[in-house]
Design an enzyme around this catalytic site. Structure first.
Site, PDB file in Angstrom:
ATOM      1  N   GLU A   1      51.535  -9.593   0.713  1.00  0.00           N
ATOM      2  CA  GLU A   1      52.731 -10.172   0.080  1.00  0.00           C
ATOM      3  C   GLU A   1      52.395 -10.856  -1.245  1.00  0.00           C
ATOM      4  O   GLU A   1      53.144 -11.707  -1.716  1.00  0.00           O
ATOM      5  CB  GLU A   1      53.381 -11.180   1.047  1.00  0.00           C
ATOM      6  CG  GLU A   1      53.748 -10.617   2.404  1.00  0.00           C
ATOM      7  CD  GLU A   1      54.803  -9.517   2.349  1.00  0.00           C
ATOM      8  OE1 GLU A   1      55.715  -9.606   1.520  1.00  0.00           O
ATOM      9  OE2 GLU A   1      54.694  -8.546   3.125  1.00  0.00           O
TER      10      GLU A   1
ATOM     11  N   PHE B   1      58.254 -15.138  10.327  1.00  0.00           N
ATOM     12  CA  PHE B   1      59.566 -14.471  10.313  1.00  0.00           C
ATOM     13  C   PHE B   1      59.537 -13.345   9.285  1.00  0.00           C
ATOM     14  O   PHE B   1      59.229 -13.563   8.112  1.00  0.00           O
ATOM     15  CB  PHE B   1      60.667 -15.481   9.959  1.00  0.00           C
ATOM     16  CG  PHE B   1      62.044 -14.865   9.921  1.00  0.00           C
ATOM     17  CD1 PHE B   1      62.705 -14.529  11.087  1.00  0.00           C
ATOM     18  CD2 PHE B   1      62.675 -14.599   8.709  1.00  0.00           C
ATOM     19  CE1 PHE B   1      63.972 -13.946  11.057  1.00  0.00           C
ATOM     20  CE2 PHE B   1      63.939 -14.019   8.659  1.00  0.00           C
ATOM     21  CZ  PHE B   1      64.591 -13.695   9.841  1.00  0.00           C
ATOM     22  N   GLY B   2      59.871 -12.128   9.719  1.00  0.00           N
ATOM     23  CA  GLY B   2      59.924 -10.973   8.814  1.00  0.00           C
ATOM     24  C   GLY B   2      61.362 -10.506   8.644  1.00  0.00           C
ATOM     25  O   GLY B   2      62.113 -10.422   9.627  1.00  0.00           O
ATOM     26  N   TYR B   3      61.740 -10.228   7.403  1.00  0.00           N
ATOM     27  CA  TYR B   3      63.125  -9.785   7.133  1.00  0.00           C
ATOM     28  C   TYR B   3      63.161  -8.495   6.309  1.00  0.00           C
ATOM     29  O   TYR B   3      64.231  -7.937   6.075  1.00  0.00           O
ATOM     30  CB  TYR B   3      63.904 -10.891   6.384  1.00  0.00           C
ATOM     31  CG  TYR B   3      63.230 -11.279   5.083  1.00  0.00           C
ATOM     32  CD1 TYR B   3      62.241 -12.259   5.049  1.00  0.00           C
ATOM     33  CD2 TYR B   3      63.535 -10.618   3.901  1.00  0.00           C
ATOM     34  CE1 TYR B   3      61.590 -12.579   3.873  1.00  0.00           C
ATOM     35  CE2 TYR B   3      62.888 -10.927   2.725  1.00  0.00           C
ATOM     36  CZ  TYR B   3      61.918 -11.916   2.713  1.00  0.00           C
ATOM     37  OH  TYR B   3      61.256 -12.215   1.538  1.00  0.00           O
ATOM     38  N   GLY B   4      61.989  -8.036   5.846  1.00  0.00           N
ATOM     39  CA  GLY B   4      61.922  -6.829   5.015  1.00  0.00           C
ATOM     40  C   GLY B   4      60.971  -5.835   5.657  1.00  0.00           C
ATOM     41  O   GLY B   4      61.110  -5.490   6.837  1.00  0.00           O
ATOM     42  N   SER B   5      59.958  -5.423   4.896  1.00  0.00           N
ATOM     43  CA  SER B   5      59.032  -4.433   5.454  1.00  0.00           C
ATOM     44  C   SER B   5      58.271  -4.984   6.663  1.00  0.00           C
ATOM     45  O   SER B   5      57.782  -4.214   7.496  1.00  0.00           O
ATOM     46  CB  SER B   5      58.047  -3.955   4.380  1.00  0.00           C
ATOM     47  OG  SER B   5      57.210  -5.003   3.982  1.00  0.00           O
TER      48      SER B   5
END
Ligand code: SIN
Length: 191
Positions: free
Chosen positions: A100, A24-28
């Site tokens: 990350e 799950f990605g929420y930023g870059s």
């Protein structure tokens, strides 16, 4: 905790026995997709707020002058954080752990896909906790925007991160007041 989370993340989950894993990605990770994926779906997770509270020493700032990037901060269980889920091969985490590495740890979460209401699916999300050495925490929207406006690092200007994230969220139809207000302040600073 040290800045570099690569070794800790490797030990947190052994993903090698899986054929594929949901990330799950929420930023870059929403707008900079520099990894192969099998499938991509809009999704949300519950109980988290997206905030520009993490310091960036390696991408959008430097150790002397950190930028600000997003992390997730615990919220009420009803709060939804919208983002993008990618189905990836487990070996992709080698690259993601490196990308990350400045304070983000892998967590297992329940993903809810927007194109289906058939329950939830387990996935992995990178979160920079308040106890990581690069964590900056809360500040006024004006202070956050100022810091972003003045910061840059090896991956480029910090404001590019904030602008691209706001644009990507808007294109996906996701409303995030925190990201929007920071971008509004950034626009004012640039005039
Ligand atoms: C993410 O995008 O999911 C993690 C935070 C970032 O790399 O900006």
């Amino acid at each position: 905790m040290s800045f570099n989370t690569i070794d800790i993340n490797k030990q947190r989950q052994d993903l090698s026995s899986y054929d594929d894993v949901w990330l799950f990605g929420y930023g870059s990770l929403i707008y900079k997709v520099d990894f192969p994926y099998i499938q991509k779906r809009s999704a949300y997770i519950r109980g988290w707020n997206r905030k520009f509270w993490q310091g960036s020493h390696d991408h959008r700032g430097t150790p002397q002058s950190p930028g600000r990037v997003v992390t997730l901060v615990e919220a009420q269980s009803t709060k939804k954080c919208f983002g993008v889920a990618y189905r990836v091969r487990p070996d992709v985490f080698e690259h993601l752990d490196h990308r990350e590495k400045n304070g983000y740890l892998r967590y297992e979460v329940n993903l809810h896909f927007l194109d289906s209401d058939a329950g939830c699916t387990k996935g992995i999300v990178y979160i920079a906790d308040p106890d990581n050495a690069a964590f900056l925490g809360d500040a006024s929207i004006q202070e956050i925007a100022n810091q972003i406006h003045h910061s840059k690092g090896p991956s480029g200007p910090n404001r590019e991160y904030a602008i691209k994230l706001a644009q990507a969220l808007e294109e996906l139809g996701f409303d995030d007041q925190h990201v929007k207000s920071i971008n509004q302040h950034l626009q004012n600073l640039e005039q």
